[in-house]
Scaffold this active site. Structure first.
Site, PDB file in Angstrom:
ATOM      1  CG  ASP A   1      75.606  13.165 141.099  1.00  0.00           C
ATOM      2  OD1 ASP A   1      75.708  14.336 140.740  1.00  0.00           O
ATOM      3  OD2 ASP A   1      74.818  12.782 141.992  1.00  0.00           O
TER       4      ASP A   1
ATOM      5  CG  ASP B   1      73.559  15.961 146.867  1.00  0.00           C
ATOM      6  OD1 ASP B   1      73.616  15.247 147.882  1.00  0.00           O
ATOM      7  OD2 ASP B   1      72.572  16.659 146.588  1.00  0.00           O
TER       8      ASP B   1
END
Ligand code: B16
Ligand code: MG
Length: 216
Positions: free
Chosen positions: A8, A10
């Site tokens: 991922d 953020d």
């Protein structure tokens, strides 16, 4: 056997949540919508449109108005991203990416963000990634598994041989729905559903995840 790591963006590679917060806050203040840090936590890992819906809290607006608000917010966000640099990579992540590259383990991104590519460029990490899945890659965003399945396909690795690193509940749910093992980053109440849990990126232990002897 682990053949690919899918990250991922953020909250895992860099902490853009604060910049999303500042941008949504500016737009919300201009429009008279209530928004605070607690609501911002609910936006973690969810798409731009889903974020706007959370801020609207049931208030109906036209699609044109929603597009205008998202465009305006994204403009503020892009301004804030201008200051992003390699020093904004979260602790330990650059070394982890180098280590995975050295071991010949594929590295892919699976982010809900439509700004993922420019962000990776600014962080100086693009050369360390074999494939990018972002907010443009699939129609259904997390918690749907699509972006993780897309990323695995891009690197040509079976979903069962992929390990995901995620910080959001929606992302952990999505990765598990894709049939992948998940490393969670953050407080237990948020990431407790992951297979391995670490409070912070600097605590992430590759040897432990790979089940190697002498893991610290
Ligand atoms: P954008 P991730 C997510 O990134 C953010 O956590 C979430 O807050 C944001 O709404 C979403 O990206 C979409 O971002 O507006 O740039 O397209 O955690 O999936 O890397
Ligand atoms: Mg995230």
């Amino acid at each position: 056997m682990c053949k690919a790591f899918i990250f991922d963006l953020d909250g895992v590679i860099t902490d853009t949540a604060e910049l999303h917060y500042q941008a949504w806050l500016k737009m919300s203040n201009e429009e008279g919508y209530y928004f605070d840090r607690e609501i911002n936590e609910q936006l973690r890992g969810v798409s731009r449109r889903a974020s706007l819906n959370i801020i609207l809290a049931g208030q109906a607006i036209s699609d044109d108005k929603a597009d205008e608000l998202m465009t305006r917010k994204n403009g503020y966000y892009l301004q804030l991203l201008e200051t992003l640099s390699p020093s904004d990579v979260l602790p330990g992540m650059h070394n982890l990416l180098l280590e995975l590259n050295a071991r010949g383990i594929k590295v892919a991104l699976a982010s809900a963000s439509k700004n993922a590519r420019p962000i990776l460029h600014k962080l100086g990490l693009m050369p360390l990634f074999d494939a990018i899945g972002d907010g443009w890659s699939v129609a259904r965003s997390k918690p749907a598994p699509d972006v993780f399945i897309h990323a695995a396909g891009q690197v040509g690795i079976n979903v069962h041989d992929c390990i995901v690193v995620e910080d959001a509940e929606a992302g952990i749910e999505a990765a598990k729905a894709a049939g992948m093992q998940v490393v969670g980053i953050g407080p237990m109440q948020r990431i407790g559903a992951a297979h391995w849990c670490f409070a912070d990126t600097c605590e992430l232990n590759l040897a432990q995840i790979l089940g190697e002897r002498n893991a610290a």
